[in-house]
Write a protein that holds these residues in place. Structure first.
Motif, PDB file in Angstrom:
ATOM      1  N   ASP A 135       0.865  -1.203   0.000  1.00 24.65           N
ATOM      2  CA  ASP A 135       0.000   0.000   0.000  1.00 24.65           C
ATOM      3  C   ASP A 135       0.890   1.238   0.000  1.00 24.65           C
ATOM      4  O   ASP A 135       0.719   2.157  -0.802  1.00 24.65           O
ATOM      5  N   ALA A 136       1.853   1.231   0.921  1.00 23.99           N
ATOM      6  CA  ALA A 136       2.730   2.402   1.075  1.00 23.99           C
ATOM      7  C   ALA A 136       3.689   2.536  -0.104  1.00 23.99           C
ATOM      8  O   ALA A 136       3.903   3.640  -0.627  1.00 23.99           O
ATOM      9  N   ALA A 137       4.247   1.406  -0.553  1.00 24.46           N
ATOM     10  CA  ALA A 137       5.221   1.443  -1.651  1.00 24.46           C
ATOM     11  C   ALA A 137       4.557   1.911  -2.951  1.00 24.46           C
ATOM     12  O   ALA A 137       5.134   2.696  -3.711  1.00 24.46           O
ATOM     13  N   ALA A 138       3.328   1.446  -3.197  1.00 25.28           N
ATOM     14  CA  ALA A 138       2.611   1.847  -4.425  1.00 25.28           C
ATOM     15  C   ALA A 138       2.327   3.347  -4.396  1.00 25.28           C
ATOM     16  O   ALA A 138       2.484   4.042  -5.405  1.00 25.28           O
ATOM     17  N   ALA A 139       1.943   3.856  -3.212  1.00 27.03           N
ATOM     18  CA  ALA A 139       1.678   5.302  -3.096  1.00 27.03           C
ATOM     19  C   ALA A 139       2.959   6.093  -3.374  1.00 27.03           C
ATOM     20  O   ALA A 139       2.917   7.165  -3.973  1.00 27.03           O
ATOM     21  N   SER A 140       4.117   5.542  -2.973  1.00 24.84           N
ATOM     22  CA  SER A 140       5.394   6.229  -3.228  1.00 24.84           C
ATOM     23  C   SER A 140       5.708   6.279  -4.714  1.00 24.84           C
ATOM     24  O   SER A 140       6.021   7.346  -5.250  1.00 24.84           O
ATOM     25  N   VAL A 141       5.638   5.134  -5.388  1.00 23.41           N
ATOM     26  CA  VAL A 141       6.013   5.156  -6.812  1.00 23.41           C
ATOM     27  C   VAL A 141       4.995   5.940  -7.634  1.00 23.41           C
ATOM     28  O   VAL A 141       5.335   6.538  -8.648  1.00 23.41           O
ATOM     29  N   ALA A 142       3.722   5.984  -7.147  1.00 21.54           N
ATOM     30  CA  ALA A 142       2.677   6.722  -7.871  1.00 21.54           C
ATOM     31  C   ALA A 142       2.893   8.236  -7.806  1.00 21.54           C
ATOM     32  O   ALA A 142       2.268   8.993  -8.536  1.00 21.54           O
ATOM     33  N   ARG A 143       3.780   8.671  -6.918  1.00 18.57           N
ATOM     34  CA  ARG A 143       4.084  10.109  -6.829  1.00 18.57           C
ATOM     35  C   ARG A 143       5.116  10.537  -7.871  1.00 18.57           C
ATOM     36  O   ARG A 143       5.362  11.721  -8.053  1.00 18.57           O
ATOM     37  N   LEU A 144       5.783   9.575  -8.500  1.00 18.25           N
ATOM     38  CA  LEU A 144       6.882   9.899  -9.420  1.00 18.25           C
ATOM     39  C   LEU A 144       6.352  10.182 -10.836  1.00 18.25           C
ATOM     40  O   LEU A 144       5.843   9.276 -11.503  1.00 18.25           O
ATOM     41  N   PRO A 145       6.481  11.431 -11.318  1.00 16.13           N
ATOM     42  CA  PRO A 145       5.914  11.807 -12.620  1.00 16.13           C
ATOM     43  C   PRO A 145       6.346  10.900 -13.765  1.00 16.13           C
ATOM     44  O   PRO A 145       5.519  10.522 -14.602  1.00 16.13           O
ATOM     45  N   ARG A 146       7.614  10.502 -13.800  1.00 19.53           N
ATOM     46  CA  ARG A 146       8.073   9.705 -14.940  1.00 19.53           C
ATOM     47  C   ARG A 146       7.533   8.280 -14.907  1.00 19.53           C
ATOM     48  O   ARG A 146       7.387   7.634 -15.947  1.00 19.53           O
ATOM     49  N   VAL A 147       7.246   7.792 -13.712  1.00 24.13           N
ATOM     50  CA  VAL A 147       6.636   6.463 -13.599  1.00 24.13           C
ATOM     51  C   VAL A 147       5.185   6.550 -14.079  1.00 24.13           C
ATOM     52  O   VAL A 147       4.697   5.699 -14.834  1.00 24.13           O
TER      53      VAL A 147
END
Ligand code: DC
Length: 225
Positions: A92-104
């Motif tokens: 849950d936490a890791a997905a929220a982190s990568v979802a913040r990255l514009p290039r991802v």
């Protein structure tokens, strides 16, 4: 044959998106795409490969190379079935982190557009009606009270929430809402032309009926053009 629509279902976690989108897709014979599962799969692979979750270029490169597949209730990345592994508090936490990255997001949004461009799709997420398909035929924004969302998550067997208890789930949901609504790229916002449905205290089948009515109206409108 009637036009095969693009249906966007957005909203915060625990608002009922998954159940509604799945049922809708089943009824219409459309493909169901859970875009949250795609962010989760990328997060899983990032951790698996020992890449730091905030290394934007490395995570984006990993996302670009990854073979993410979703269908028939199975989520896989590079041939690995991660359906269950991505539903943990850590993910849950890791997905929220990568979802913040514009290039991802750029990489996944492009993939989502390819998946839905021919229509016949019910796509659920946070930015489907605003960013991925701003021209979607039907846009629904589902919401529910924080208490109801925490209760649903805590009793969802696909989530390990029931082990940690409802209070912890409520706190985790709140923290994640904050991440999702305050990020600079594609924050969770309601599209101006979305239909807002508050599902608090409403049985799922009533919500499905309501959305199906909107979909049928849209199909009829295309037919009479
Ligand atoms: O819906 P979910 O809880 O499985 O989503 C996982 C994370 O990915 C969550 O932090 C929100 C984020 N997400 C997003 O930013 N954009 C989407 N279209 C779908 C999910």
């Amino acid at each position: 044959m009637s036009k095969r629509l693009i249906i966007a279902i957005d909203g915060p976690s625990g608002a009922g998106k998954g159940t509604i989108a799945r049922t809708l897709a089943g009824t219409l014979g459309y493909r169901h795409v859970d875009t949250g599962a795609m962010y989760r799969a990328i997060a899983w692979k990032t951790i698996e490969d020992g890449v730091p979750l905030d290394d934007e270029s490395a995570v984006a490169e990993l996302a670009r190379r990854a073979d993410v597949r979703i269908g028939g209730g199975i989520v896989s990345i590079d041939g690995c079935d991660v359906t269950r592994a991505i539903r943990t508090p850590e993910m849950d936490a890791a997905a929220a982190s990568v979802a913040r990255l514009p290039r991802v997001r750029e990489v996944l949004v492009a993939l989502q557009r390819r998946m839905g461009r021919n229509g016949g799709v019910v796509m659920e997420g946070r930015d489907i009606g605003t960013v991925v398909f701003p021209g979607a035929d039907v846009k629904i924004f589902l919401d529910a009270s924080p208490e109801e969302r925490a209760r649903r998550r805590a009793s969802d067997p696909a989530h390990s929430g029931n082990r940690v208890g409802q209070a912890a789930v409520a706190r985790a949901i709140e923290a994640r809402d904050r991440l999702d609504t305050t990020r600079t790229v594609s924050p969770l916002v309601i599209a101006a032309d979305a239909v807002l449905i508050d599902t608090t205290g409403i049985p799922i089948d009533r919500v499905v009926d309501k959305v199906m009515t909107l979909v049928r109206e849209r199909i009829e409108a295309y037919r009479s053009l």
